[in-house]
Design a protein around this motif. Structure first.
Motif, PDB file in Angstrom:
ATOM      1  N   GLU A   6       0.730   8.141   7.967  1.00  0.00           N
ATOM      2  CA  GLU A   6      -0.517   8.431   7.265  1.00  0.00           C
ATOM      3  C   GLU A   6      -1.438   7.227   7.263  1.00  0.00           C
ATOM      4  OE1 GLU A   6       1.123  11.351   3.818  1.00  0.00           O
ATOM      5  OE2 GLU A   6       2.190   9.571   4.481  1.00  0.00           O
ATOM      6  N   MET A   7      -0.815   6.020   7.155  1.00  0.00           N
ATOM      7  CA  MET A   7      -1.638   4.821   7.184  1.00  0.00           C
ATOM      8  C   MET A   7      -2.312   4.681   8.526  1.00  0.00           C
ATOM      9  SD  MET A   7       0.645   2.338   4.739  1.00  0.00           S
ATOM     10  CE  MET A   7       0.832   1.080   5.838  1.00  0.00           C
ATOM     11  N   GLN A  14     -10.039  -2.612   2.383  1.00  0.00           N
ATOM     12  CA  GLN A  14      -9.009  -1.579   2.483  1.00  0.00           C
ATOM     13  C   GLN A  14      -8.336  -1.637   3.853  1.00  0.00           C
ATOM     14  OE1 GLN A  14     -11.247   1.953   1.628  1.00  0.00           O
ATOM     15  NE2 GLN A  14     -10.609   1.948  -0.500  1.00  0.00           N
ATOM     16  N   TYR A  33       0.448   4.068  -3.071  1.00  0.00           N
ATOM     17  CA  TYR A  33      -0.083   5.404  -2.835  1.00  0.00           C
ATOM     18  C   TYR A  33       0.963   6.370  -2.331  1.00  0.00           C
ATOM     19  CZ  TYR A  33      -4.592   3.149  -3.285  1.00  0.00           C
ATOM     20  OH  TYR A  33      -5.653   2.432  -3.750  1.00  0.00           O
ATOM     21  N   ILE A  88     -21.293  18.665  -6.146  1.00  0.00           N
ATOM     22  CA  ILE A  88     -21.136  17.232  -6.417  1.00  0.00           C
ATOM     23  C   ILE A  88     -21.330  16.888  -7.874  1.00  0.00           C
ATOM     24  CG2 ILE A  88     -21.757  16.357  -4.154  1.00  0.00           C
ATOM     25  CD1 ILE A  88     -24.494  15.705  -5.320  1.00  0.00           C
ATOM     26  N   PHE A  89     -22.081  17.715  -8.625  1.00  0.00           N
ATOM     27  CA  PHE A  89     -22.286  17.365 -10.023  1.00  0.00           C
ATOM     28  C   PHE A  89     -21.246  17.976 -10.931  1.00  0.00           C
ATOM     29  CE2 PHE A  89     -25.738  14.935  -9.254  1.00  0.00           C
ATOM     30  CZ  PHE A  89     -26.832  15.592  -8.718  1.00  0.00           C
ATOM     31  N   SER A  90     -20.391  18.819 -10.360  1.00  0.00           N
ATOM     32  CA  SER A  90     -19.511  19.556 -11.254  1.00  0.00           C
ATOM     33  C   SER A  90     -18.263  18.768 -11.588  1.00  0.00           C
ATOM     34  CB  SER A  90     -19.128  20.889 -10.621  1.00  0.00           C
ATOM     35  OG  SER A  90     -18.500  20.622  -9.392  1.00  0.00           O
ATOM     36  N   MET A 143      -8.216   5.671  -1.736  1.00  0.00           N
ATOM     37  CA  MET A 143      -7.987   5.381  -0.328  1.00  0.00           C
ATOM     38  C   MET A 143      -7.326   6.566   0.357  1.00  0.00           C
ATOM     39  SD  MET A 143      -6.694   1.869   1.240  1.00  0.00           S
ATOM     40  CE  MET A 143      -5.990   0.962  -0.101  1.00  0.00           C
ATOM     41  N   PHE A 144      -6.361   7.148  -0.276  1.00  0.00           N
ATOM     42  CA  PHE A 144      -5.619   8.231   0.366  1.00  0.00           C
ATOM     43  C   PHE A 144      -5.764   9.535  -0.393  1.00  0.00           C
ATOM     44  CE2 PHE A 144      -3.469   6.180   3.750  1.00  0.00           C
ATOM     45  CZ  PHE A 144      -3.367   4.871   3.370  1.00  0.00           C
ATOM     46  N   VAL A 200       2.635   6.608   0.599  1.00  0.00           N
ATOM     47  CA  VAL A 200       2.352   7.158   1.917  1.00  0.00           C
ATOM     48  C   VAL A 200       3.254   6.510   2.942  1.00  0.00           C
ATOM     49  CG1 VAL A 200      -0.043   7.809   1.560  1.00  0.00           C
ATOM     50  CG2 VAL A 200       0.505   5.483   2.179  1.00  0.00           C
ATOM     51  N   VAL A 208       0.830  -1.194   0.000  1.00  0.00           N
ATOM     52  CA  VAL A 208       0.000   0.000   0.000  1.00  0.00           C
ATOM     53  C   VAL A 208       0.872   1.255   0.000  1.00  0.00           C
ATOM     54  CG1 VAL A 208      -1.617   1.327   1.389  1.00  0.00           C
ATOM     55  CG2 VAL A 208      -1.925  -1.116   1.128  1.00  0.00           C
ATOM     56  N   TRP A 230     -10.988   5.862   9.799  1.00  0.00           N
ATOM     57  CA  TRP A 230     -11.995   4.854   9.499  1.00  0.00           C
ATOM     58  C   TRP A 230     -12.632   4.332  10.760  1.00  0.00           C
ATOM     59  CZ3 TRP A 230      -8.211   2.195   5.646  1.00  0.00           C
ATOM     60  CH2 TRP A 230      -8.311   2.835   4.399  1.00  0.00           C
ATOM     61  N   ALA A 288     -25.586  17.707 -13.974  1.00  0.00           N
ATOM     62  CA  ALA A 288     -24.710  16.538 -14.049  1.00  0.00           C
ATOM     63  C   ALA A 288     -24.197  16.358 -15.452  1.00  0.00           C
ATOM     64  CB  ALA A 288     -25.470  15.292 -13.592  1.00  0.00           C
ATOM     65  N   ASP A 306      -5.859  -4.430   3.897  1.00  0.00           N
ATOM     66  CA  ASP A 306      -4.626  -4.136   3.167  1.00  0.00           C
ATOM     67  C   ASP A 306      -3.723  -3.208   3.957  1.00  0.00           C
ATOM     68  OD1 ASP A 306      -6.245  -4.090  -0.085  1.00  0.00           O
ATOM     69  OD2 ASP A 306      -5.149  -5.670   0.983  1.00  0.00           O
ATOM     70  N   VAL A 307      -4.304  -2.091   4.392  1.00  0.00           N
ATOM     71  CA  VAL A 307      -3.496  -1.103   5.101  1.00  0.00           C
ATOM     72  C   VAL A 307      -3.012  -1.653   6.437  1.00  0.00           C
ATOM     73  CG1 VAL A 307      -3.556   1.163   6.172  1.00  0.00           C
ATOM     74  CG2 VAL A 307      -4.675   0.822   3.998  1.00  0.00           C
ATOM     75  N   LYS A 333      -5.088   7.166   8.768  1.00  0.00           N
ATOM     76  CA  LYS A 333      -6.234   6.770   7.959  1.00  0.00           C
ATOM     77  C   LYS A 333      -7.057   5.719   8.689  1.00  0.00           C
ATOM     78  CE  LYS A 333      -8.099   7.681   4.043  1.00  0.00           C
ATOM     79  NZ  LYS A 333      -8.415   9.033   3.685  1.00  0.00           N
TER      80      LYS A 333
END
Lengths: 304, 261
Positions: A21-22, A39, A15, B251-253, B260-261, A17, A11, A29, A278, A42-43, A25
């Motif tokens: 940072e891990m 995730q 990324y 959010i739509f722009s 993950m990071f 890192v 990881v 979470w 959108a 993994d981390v 993170k």
């Protein structure tokens, strides 16, 4: 574990890192109660295999977090390693006992898991975690009626447990007992008046129950959910549906019909606007706008 | 009265003022750790937990009842307050008067509390009084009346000395209360070295998390719930919502990234 002798990219390499940072993170979470188990595995796996000495006392809570995530991903080997480390460090802890019970649950050895939890409860009758795990076992075994009964008894004693109220509402929805599910959601709405998701879920349950009064309530709560969070598209569609449903019903007075058609028209306009935003910059915007209008047309309830 | 500007020997500052500060500080830290070692887990009663949560639910009903439909509110109010079957009417808890003399767990707790807090204070206060007697330490920045003299100037019998000049024992007590904020900085909140809080607890009596008489709590909650009326917050929600366009924000722009990071 790894085939072909190839080492999977770690990881930190993918990324770019560092271990701090891990760790941060993982903490985020943990605080947000996210269930992104793959995730986390993994981390967390990399963190504990390579940097466990640098983590200090944080390592224990990371073991717990990674263990639960590993059970979710069927990584029994990793779960067992974490559990053994925790058992070594905290031999008499109820929290660790609950984790070994969870591992037994994951292996579907429900009777042994139940024995574990009963032992915890004998020692400490107020332990809520063990009671909730027992109810999850019933749910996993498919005994929903018993699970509902046990959860009701639990809630009689611990009226403030919001997680339990939410779980009960889900169980009732699965049993199609929408009245009782609505009751549970009302409890949640009272304790979290600013949470738009509970308002929206409540409105959906009321819509499903049907009947003019419930439709009115659902329209109101969809509107409330939108007021709390303007971006809740599901609530916007719900508002459109409930308003058009009431407007199409033959039993309503002319004024109510007119009001609801106004609401439905407003909701449709907002939906159009959202799709326009959108589709900004894409070439198919004209076609997609037409598709939205057709979709809204088809959603109109025609009462026979 | 003339104000004699005393000039104190600077070695007083080095050998008396600072040592007293250090002594108080370290004794406090030691007290904190000793309390943690002797700390026994409080056994929590199931009924108390359940009762406190019920009271919390009733309070939430009173405050946030306007977010749920009128009928649901009426249903819950009936559950709590109904004359015959209401919870607050039916629940009668046995009030066990926690007599400190006979209740063993409270007795040991009290003894432990005394041992770790009061005893060191007396011992060290007395030692300081004996060791550093016969001279004044410092001057308090505000004027004091003569009544304070025997209290603050132990061992000094000078009639003409201003009462603002204090001896070592009073400097010690000043430190005990003053270092409280230092303790919370170093040991974190809720530490056992916080003596003034201990004394506050003793003064408020046996006030635990739940008032010893749940029946009284139930009665007051019943009264409070009786008078609450349901004013539905969602009465005009559609009009308020539709007064302006929805704000979809950014959010739509752009595409949402879910990395993950």
């Amino acid at each position: 574990m790894l085939s072909n002798g190839k080492k999977m990219a770690s990881v930190s390499d993918m990324y770019d890192v560092g271990w701090e940072e891990m760790r941060d993170k993982l903490r985020k979470w943990r605080e947000d109660n996210c269930r992104n188990s793959e995730q986390i595995v993994d981390v967390g796996d990399e963190l504990i295999s390579e940097h466990s000495s640098k983590l200090g006392d944080d390592v224990w809570i990371i073991y717990e977090q990674v263990m639960i995530a590993a059970l979710d991903c069927s990584r029994d080997d990793l779960a067992l390693t974490c559990l053994q480390e925790l058992r070594k460090q905290f031999p008499d802890s109820h929290r660790v006992k609950r984790l070994s019970g969870m591992r037994l649950e994951a292996l579907e050895r429900y009777d042994e898991a139940n024995k574990h939890y009963d032992a915890i409860l004998q020692d400490d009758p107020t332990n809520t975690a063990a009671r909730k795990r027992k109810i999850s076992i019933l749910k996993a075994q498919g005994k929903s009626a018993e699970a509902i009964r046990e959860l009701n008894e639990y809630l009689e004693q611990f009226v403030g447990d919001q997680e339990a109220w939410h779980e009960l509402s889900e169980l009732y929805i699965n049993e199609h007992d929408y009245g009782k599910a609505a009751f549970c959601l009302e409890e949640l709405m009272m304790t979290n008046p600013h949470n738009h998701l509970y308002c929206e879920q409540y409105a959906e349950v009321k819509y499903t129950q049907g009947g003019l009064e419930n439709l009115e309530l659902s329209r109101k709560y969809f509107a409330q959910a939108l007021r709390l969070n303007n971006r809740n598209m599901r609530a916007l569609f719900g508002l459109y549906m409930s308003a058009s449903h009431i407007a199409a019903s033959p039993k309503v007075s002319a004024k109510v019909k007119k009001d609801n058609m106004k609401y439905a028209a407003w909701a449709a306009a907002q939906i159009n606007r959202a799709y326009k935003l959108a589709g900004h910059g894409t070439k198919e915007s004209k076609c997609s706008m037409k598709a939205v209008e057709e979709m809204l047309e088809s959603m109109q309830i025609t009462m026979s | 009265m003339a104000d004699p500007e005393l000039l104190l020997d600077s070695s007083i500052r080095m050998w008396v003022v600072l040592p007293i500060v250090f002594i108080t500080f370290f004794v406090g830290i030691i007290r904190h750790y000793v309390t943690q070692l002797l700390h026994s887990d409080k056994k929590v009663d199931m009924e108390q937990v359940s009762d406190s949560q019920v009271l919390l639910r009733s309070r939430i009903l009173r405050e946030n009842g306007k977010y749920i439909p009128r009928q649901s509110f009426a249903m819950r109010k009936h559950f709590f307050n109904d004359a015959e079957t209401g919870f607050f009417k039916k629940a009668k808890r046995k009030v066990v008067a926690k007599n400190p003399m006979t209740d063993t767990s409270m007795l040991t707790d009290m003894m432990k509390g005394n041992l770790t807090n009061v005893l060191p204070m007396i011992v060290i206060g007395g030692w300081i009084n004996w060791a550093f007697s016969g001279f004044v330490i410092t001057k308090v920045p505000f004027p004091l009346t003569l009544r304070f003299k025997p209290m603050l100037q132990r061992g000094i019998d000078l009639l003409s000395l201003d009462a603002s000049w204090v001896s070592s024992a009073s400097w010690y007590f000043l430190n005990v209360f003053g270092l409280r904020s230092m303790y919370s900085l170093i040991l974190g909140q809720d530490n056992a070295a916080d003596q003034s809080r201990v004394m506050q607890d003793q003064m408020t009596g046996a006030a635990m998390a739940m008032p010893p008489d749940p029946n009284k709590a139930f009665k007051s909650e019943w009264e409070a719930l009786e008078i609450v009326e349901h004013k539905w917050a969602l009465e005009n929600v559609e009009e308020e919502l539709m007064s302006r366009d929805l704000n979809f924000g950014p959010i739509f722009s752009q595409d949402l990234k879910c990395a993950m990071f």
